[in-house]
Write an enzyme that holds these catalytic residues in place. Sequence first.
Site, PDB file in Angstrom:
ATOM      1  N   LEU A   1      -5.774   2.116  13.084  1.00  0.00           N
ATOM      2  CA  LEU A   1      -7.216   2.371  12.981  1.00  0.00           C
ATOM      3  C   LEU A   1      -7.618   2.444  11.506  1.00  0.00           C
ATOM      4  CD1 LEU A   1      -9.864   2.972  14.524  1.00  0.00           C
ATOM      5  CD2 LEU A   1      -9.374   5.383  14.144  1.00  0.00           C
ATOM      6  N   TYR A   2      -6.716   2.974  10.673  1.00  0.00           N
ATOM      7  CA  TYR A   2      -6.998   3.018   9.231  1.00  0.00           C
ATOM      8  C   TYR A   2      -7.321   1.606   8.730  1.00  0.00           C
ATOM      9  CZ  TYR A   2      -6.043   3.120   4.221  1.00  0.00           C
ATOM     10  OH  TYR A   2      -6.134   2.964   2.862  1.00  0.00           O
ATOM     11  N   ALA A   3      -6.422   0.662   9.074  1.00  0.00           N
ATOM     12  CA  ALA A   3      -6.617  -0.725   8.644  1.00  0.00           C
ATOM     13  C   ALA A   3      -7.926  -1.281   9.203  1.00  0.00           C
ATOM     14  CB  ALA A   3      -5.440  -1.567   9.113  1.00  0.00           C
TER      15      ALA A   3
ATOM     16  N   THR B   1     -10.634   0.323   9.921  1.00  0.00           N
ATOM     17  CA  THR B   1     -11.821   0.850   9.220  1.00  0.00           C
ATOM     18  C   THR B   1     -11.955   0.224   7.830  1.00  0.00           C
ATOM     19  OG1 THR B   1     -10.650   2.814   8.358  1.00  0.00           O
ATOM     20  CG2 THR B   1     -11.836   3.057  10.458  1.00  0.00           C
TER      21      THR B   1
END
Length: 433
Positions: A241-243, A245
């Site tokens: 999810l980091y990637a 965002t």
Amino acid sequence: MRSMEEELFPSTPGKVKIERAHTINRQLHRSFASTSTMFLWALFLIALTASYLSFRSFVDSSSRYLNASWGGMQWEKQIRESAAASRPGGMSVLVTGAAGFVGTHVSLALRRRGDGVVGLDNFNNYYDPSLKKARQAMLQSHGVFVVEGDINDTRLLDRLFALVPVTHVMHLAAQAGVRYAIENPASYVHSNIAGLVTLLEVCKSADPQPAVVWASSSSVYGLNEKVPFSELDRTDRPASLYAATKKAGEEITHTYNHIYGLSTTALRFFTVYGPWGRPDMAYFSFTRNILQGKPITVYRGKDRVDLARDFTYIDDIVKGCVASLDTAEKSTGSGGRKRGPAQYRIYNLGNTSPVTVPALVNILERHLKVKAKKKVVEMPGNGDVPFTHANISFAQAELGYKPTTNLEIGLKKFVKWYLSYYGYKPRSGSLAA
Ligand SMILES: O=C(O)[C@H]1O[C@H](OP(=O)(O)OP(=O)(O)OC[C@H]2O[C@@H](n3ccc(=O)[nH]c3=O)[C@H](O)[C@@H]2O)[C@H](O)[C@@H](O)[C@H]1O
């Protein structure tokens, strides 16, 4: 049954007309009297509601003001001084995430060469806030003031832009960390999506609009297997999810570039490390555990393949950030409207020489002179990718970016800082178990 009309206008004509007229007048008068009473009551209720609402908003805004750690004449003076460039033609840069790892180093570098810098940081507790406070104190001693506040706070951003003629925004505030997204997905949306949009809204309305340089991530390459990773490769298969965002950030900035003429530059950082670094990252937490005699967990990929990262030293990243600010063209919009096409750039900032995680541990062991207690486990499916490797030819050609510090030297500098910051005495001699 008589209708309402008959009640008011009885059908019998003649003598009773006057009486009827009186009756009608009385009825009309009564009904008018009751209407005006109702009207007065309504007015009274509206006035009461309005005073209640304005009282509530007064209480809200005063308590927000009283609770906020920003505002006041002294605060404004510090901002103005911090933002003033001391060299001719110097920039006035708003650095978000200034008490963070990269933010601290970039702010210092800018200040040292005479640019004006105002920092902004929310000092959240994703990792030990005392480290952020220590960075803030260090910046303060070099004339950089860091405002305590959140990029989601439009009022604060408006205030900063009103106080300072911001020429550039170096946007580094974000929820970092690849694996933490499993635990706290909302924090990534809050900072990396909502916060980014709030900041861009203020930037696009500012007059003049600043140029925006911001931190994307190598993680946008996700499941890409073509090496080294080029800016022209696919980035539509994020593994965390980091990637996702960060990738969304690249698209969101494109929108603001397209509609409002904001000049934007995204920098895809590759696993940045160094002094004053982030305690949640492997090189930092490994160092802590090794020194405390605690085990470290080393992840391994499928088929027992070692994981590898294109670890990039902080000073090289800082050079890339400053070069991006220096080469950023002006935004073209004003008054929230685009006046012409604006610059939109994306660059990899990596080291171009991936190193495996076990090799990283070996280097740390040597510098710390302590043997690590390694626990090798299979990489959990929580967002990690097996390797990263940057192709930096665009950054090299257009920014003059050229990394010069290898992992051996960079970790030596990190260990030196770590031992001194946490009060360890440097060890002499060979590895201790
Ligand atoms: O380039 C980026 O854009 C990102 O870089 C960084 O992410 P990563 O490359 O994942 O760095 P980091 O956590 O240090 O793990 C390094 C290696 O150690 C392995 N690792 C990690 C922890 C552990 O306990 N064991 C382990 O083997 C792990 O599997 C990995 O192989 C930033 O955190 C991120 O915010 C973002 O900026």
